[in-house]
Design a protein around this motif. Structure first.
Motif, mmCIF file in Angstrom:
data_model
loop_
_atom_site.group_PDB
_atom_site.id
_atom_site.type_symbol
_atom_site.label_atom_id
_atom_site.label_comp_id
_atom_site.label_asym_id
_atom_site.label_seq_id
_atom_site.Cartn_x
_atom_site.Cartn_y
_atom_site.Cartn_z
ATOM 1 N N CYS A 86 0.830 -1.212 0.000
ATOM 2 C CA CYS A 86 0.000 0.000 0.000
ATOM 3 C C CYS A 86 0.861 1.257 0.000
ATOM 4 O O CYS A 86 0.520 2.256 -0.651
ATOM 5 N N LEU A 87 1.983 1.206 0.715
ATOM 6 C CA LEU A 87 2.890 2.354 0.717
ATOM 7 C C LEU A 87 3.433 2.597 -0.681
ATOM 8 O O LEU A 87 3.434 3.739 -1.164
ATOM 9 N N TRP A 88 3.892 1.533 -1.342
ATOM 10 C CA TRP A 88 4.391 1.700 -2.713
ATOM 11 C C TRP A 88 3.321 2.300 -3.616
ATOM 12 O O TRP A 88 3.593 3.204 -4.387
ATOM 13 N N LYS A 89 2.098 1.781 -3.499
ATOM 14 C CA LYS A 89 1.017 2.267 -4.352
ATOM 15 C C LYS A 89 0.719 3.730 -4.077
ATOM 16 O O LYS A 89 0.472 4.525 -4.987
ATOM 17 N N SER A 90 0.740 4.102 -2.793
ATOM 18 C CA SER A 90 0.426 5.486 -2.437
ATOM 19 C C SER A 90 1.492 6.452 -2.939
ATOM 20 O O SER A 90 1.215 7.635 -3.160
ATOM 21 N N LEU A 91 2.723 5.952 -3.122
ATOM 22 C CA LEU A 91 3.821 6.813 -3.581
ATOM 23 C C LEU A 91 3.991 6.797 -5.097
ATOM 24 O O LEU A 91 4.777 7.578 -5.640
ATOM 25 N N ALA A 92 3.255 5.913 -5.784
ATOM 26 C CA ALA A 92 3.467 5.718 -7.222
ATOM 27 C C ALA A 92 3.242 6.986 -8.035
ATOM 28 O O ALA A 92 3.902 7.194 -9.059
ATOM 29 N N ASP A 93 2.309 7.830 -7.594
ATOM 30 C CA ASP A 93 1.976 9.028 -8.376
ATOM 31 C C ASP A 93 2.606 10.294 -7.825
ATOM 32 O O ASP A 93 2.343 11.386 -8.335
ATOM 33 N N ARG A 94 3.445 10.135 -6.808
ATOM 34 C CA ARG A 94 4.107 11.318 -6.263
ATOM 35 C C ARG A 94 5.191 11.805 -7.215
ATOM 36 O O ARG A 94 5.824 11.035 -7.931
ATOM 37 N N ARG A 95 5.425 13.098 -7.217
ATOM 38 C CA ARG A 95 6.496 13.653 -8.043
ATOM 39 C C ARG A 95 7.851 13.217 -7.486
ATOM 40 O O ARG A 95 8.016 13.051 -6.279
ATOM 41 N N LEU A 96 8.805 13.048 -8.379
ATOM 42 C CA LEU A 96 10.136 12.650 -7.944
ATOM 43 C C LEU A 96 10.765 13.680 -7.009
ATOM 44 O O LEU A 96 11.515 13.334 -6.103
ATOM 45 N N SER A 97 10.452 14.934 -7.223
ATOM 46 C CA SER A 97 10.980 15.968 -6.321
ATOM 47 C C SER A 97 10.447 15.758 -4.911
ATOM 48 O O SER A 97 11.175 15.957 -3.925
ATOM 49 N N SER A 98 9.191 15.339 -4.801
ATOM 50 C CA SER A 98 8.605 15.075 -3.495
ATOM 51 C C SER A 98 9.239 13.845 -2.843
ATOM 52 O O SER A 98 9.538 13.852 -1.643
ATOM 53 N N LEU A 99 9.463 12.801 -3.643
ATOM 54 C CA LEU A 99 10.084 11.593 -3.097
ATOM 55 C C LEU A 99 11.513 11.870 -2.649
ATOM 56 O O LEU A 99 11.967 11.344 -1.627
ATOM 57 N N TRP A 100 12.224 12.703 -3.403
ATOM 58 C CA TRP A 100 13.587 13.052 -3.000
ATOM 59 C C TRP A 100 13.573 13.873 -1.714
ATOM 60 O O TRP A 100 14.427 13.689 -0.836
ATOM 61 N N HIS A 101 12.600 14.771 -1.569
ATOM 62 C CA HIS A 101 12.481 15.558 -0.337
ATOM 63 C C HIS A 101 12.243 14.627 0.853
ATOM 64 O O HIS A 101 12.877 14.785 1.911
ATOM 65 N N LEU A 102 11.354 13.631 0.675
ATOM 66 C CA LEU A 102 11.109 12.666 1.748
ATOM 67 C C LEU A 102 12.375 11.880 2.076
ATOM 68 O O LEU A 102 12.660 11.596 3.244
ATOM 69 N N SER A 103 13.134 11.540 1.052
ATOM 70 C CA SER A 103 14.370 10.783 1.257
ATOM 71 C C SER A 103 15.389 11.583 2.053
ATOM 72 O O SER A 103 16.086 11.044 2.917
ATOM 73 N N ARG A 104 15.472 12.873 1.763
ATOM 74 C CA ARG A 104 16.418 13.721 2.488
ATOM 75 C C ARG A 104 16.007 13.869 3.954
ATOM 76 O O ARG A 104 16.875 14.071 4.817
ATOM 77 N N LEU A 105 14.705 13.782 4.223
ATOM 78 C CA LEU A 105 14.250 13.824 5.609
ATOM 79 C C LEU A 105 14.489 12.493 6.319
ATOM 80 O O LEU A 105 14.894 12.458 7.486
ATOM 81 N N ALA A 106 14.226 11.388 5.593
ATOM 82 C CA ALA A 106 14.316 10.069 6.216
ATOM 83 C C ALA A 106 15.737 9.526 6.248
ATOM 84 O O ALA A 106 16.082 8.758 7.160
ATOM 85 N N GLY A 107 16.565 9.899 5.276
ATOM 86 C CA GLY A 107 17.911 9.359 5.201
ATOM 87 C C GLY A 107 18.722 9.524 6.475
ATOM 88 O O GLY A 107 19.328 8.560 6.961
ATOM 89 N N PRO A 108 18.767 10.724 7.059
ATOM 90 C CA PRO A 108 19.513 10.888 8.314
ATOM 91 C C PRO A 108 18.965 10.021 9.450
ATOM 92 O O PRO A 108 19.729 9.589 10.317
ATOM 93 N N LEU A 109 17.657 9.760 9.439
ATOM 94 C CA LEU A 109 17.074 8.886 10.462
ATOM 95 C C LEU A 109 17.525 7.450 10.257
ATOM 96 O O LEU A 109 17.796 6.726 11.225
#
Length: 309
Positions: A18-41
């Motif tokens: 469900c997480l993958w499906k919910s992220l499928a239509d997100r913009r890559l810029s948004s996914l990269w922003h999430l990655s920059r937030l989650a990566g340090p964690l």
């Protein structure tokens, strides 16, 4: 990232899907922003990923100071996080969006020239950038066959298989039947994909240098080359953060064509190093490439070697 453990429940598998499906239509810029937030964690709280990444970086870049390697480790885990968040995009996103996200292609002529000569192409695809986007592009543009090992969470198998096959890829098992299918595809002058940077089972590899240290490396490649005269290229999908991807096909180190398995494996590892040089932060350093060396040198069982590294 660390593999998902087999004791995960079907409910957890559904949550992941469900997480993958919910992220499928997100913009890559948004996914990269999430990655920059989650990566340090991930770097702070995922001890296994952090420690293995830092051990590997210390082995391959001994000339760098510790602070530089820690910074690279954080960047690498951010990119690994991005890859995980982008899986829904690669597997379930609108195909036109995925195709349009590939904004650069380098070295395609290596594939086209081989096929024009009536040769198959073996694409060495290390765990760099987003290899699922590479699979998408290859299976969209060429008859493409790749080996596939079902995930440890059985409930995710249909999701992953559908995502990888949806553009026409043919997935074959990681056994002699799968090898036979790769040979047939190459003899039809098609493309096949091989992961060159995972440790094979004992008896299926040789020790060959990877950044000047021996790593147990698969010997499938020379067997395929010897029986098909296929050409070999390295392929990666390099992330252009927030914008898309650049596909790179690199000419293989000539040693991959050697009949001697150790020499060929040395060439394979050199190909992986060439890909990593495009952007070391985008390689997934969480793999324990040197684990079997520890087992061999210290004479300990594999599960103990796993803990030592």
């Amino acid at each position: 990232m660390a593999e998902i453990r087999s004791h995960s429940s079907p409910r957890q598998a559904r949550a992941i899907a469900c997480l993958w499906k919910s992220l499928a239509d997100r913009r890559l810029s948004s996914l990269w922003h999430l990655s920059r937030l989650a990566g340090p964690l991930v770097y702070r709280f995922s001890r296994r990923e952090r420690e293995v990444t830092e051990i590997n970086l210390a082995e391959v870049y001994p000339e760098q100071d510790a602070a530089t390697r820690r910074r690279l480790a954080r960047e690498s885990l951010t990119h690994s996080t991005a890859t995980m968040l982008e899986l829904g995009f690669a597997w379930m996103g609108e195909p036109q969006r995925v195709e349009e996200s590939i904004i650069e292609i380098h070295g395609r002529e290596l594939l086209d020239e081989a096929r024009a000569q009536g040769r198959g192409v073996i694409v060495l695809a290390p765990h760099f950038g987003n290899w699922e986007v590479l699979n998408f592009w290859l299976s969209s543009h060429f008859p493409f066959t790749a080996m596939y090992e079902p995930p440890k969470i059985a409930e995710l198998d249909p999701v992953i298989r559908h995502g990888r096959e949806r553009m026409g890829a043919s997935l074959v098992p990681t056994n002699p039947r799968g090898v036979a299918a790769l040979l047939k595809a190459l003899k039809r002058s098609e493309a096949v994909g091989i992961l060159p940077d995972q440790e094979p089972d004992w008896g299926s590899g040789v020790f060959a240098p990877f950044y000047q240290r021996l790593a147990y490396t698969a010997t499938l490649l020379p067997k395929l080359v010897a029986r098909t005269e296929a050409r070999v290229v390295t392929g990666v999908a390099r992330r252009i953060p927030g914008r898309g991807f650049a596909i790179h096909f690199l000419a293989a180190d000539e040693r991959v064509y050697a009949t001697d398995e150790a020499q060929s494996a040395t060439g394979v590892n050199a190909c992986v190093e060439d890909a990593i040089a495009l952007d070391p932060a985008q390689y997934q350093w969480e793999y324990k490439r040197y684990r079997k060396v520890i087992e061999e040198q210290q004479g300990v069982p594999n599960h103990q070697a796993f803990r030592l590294y």
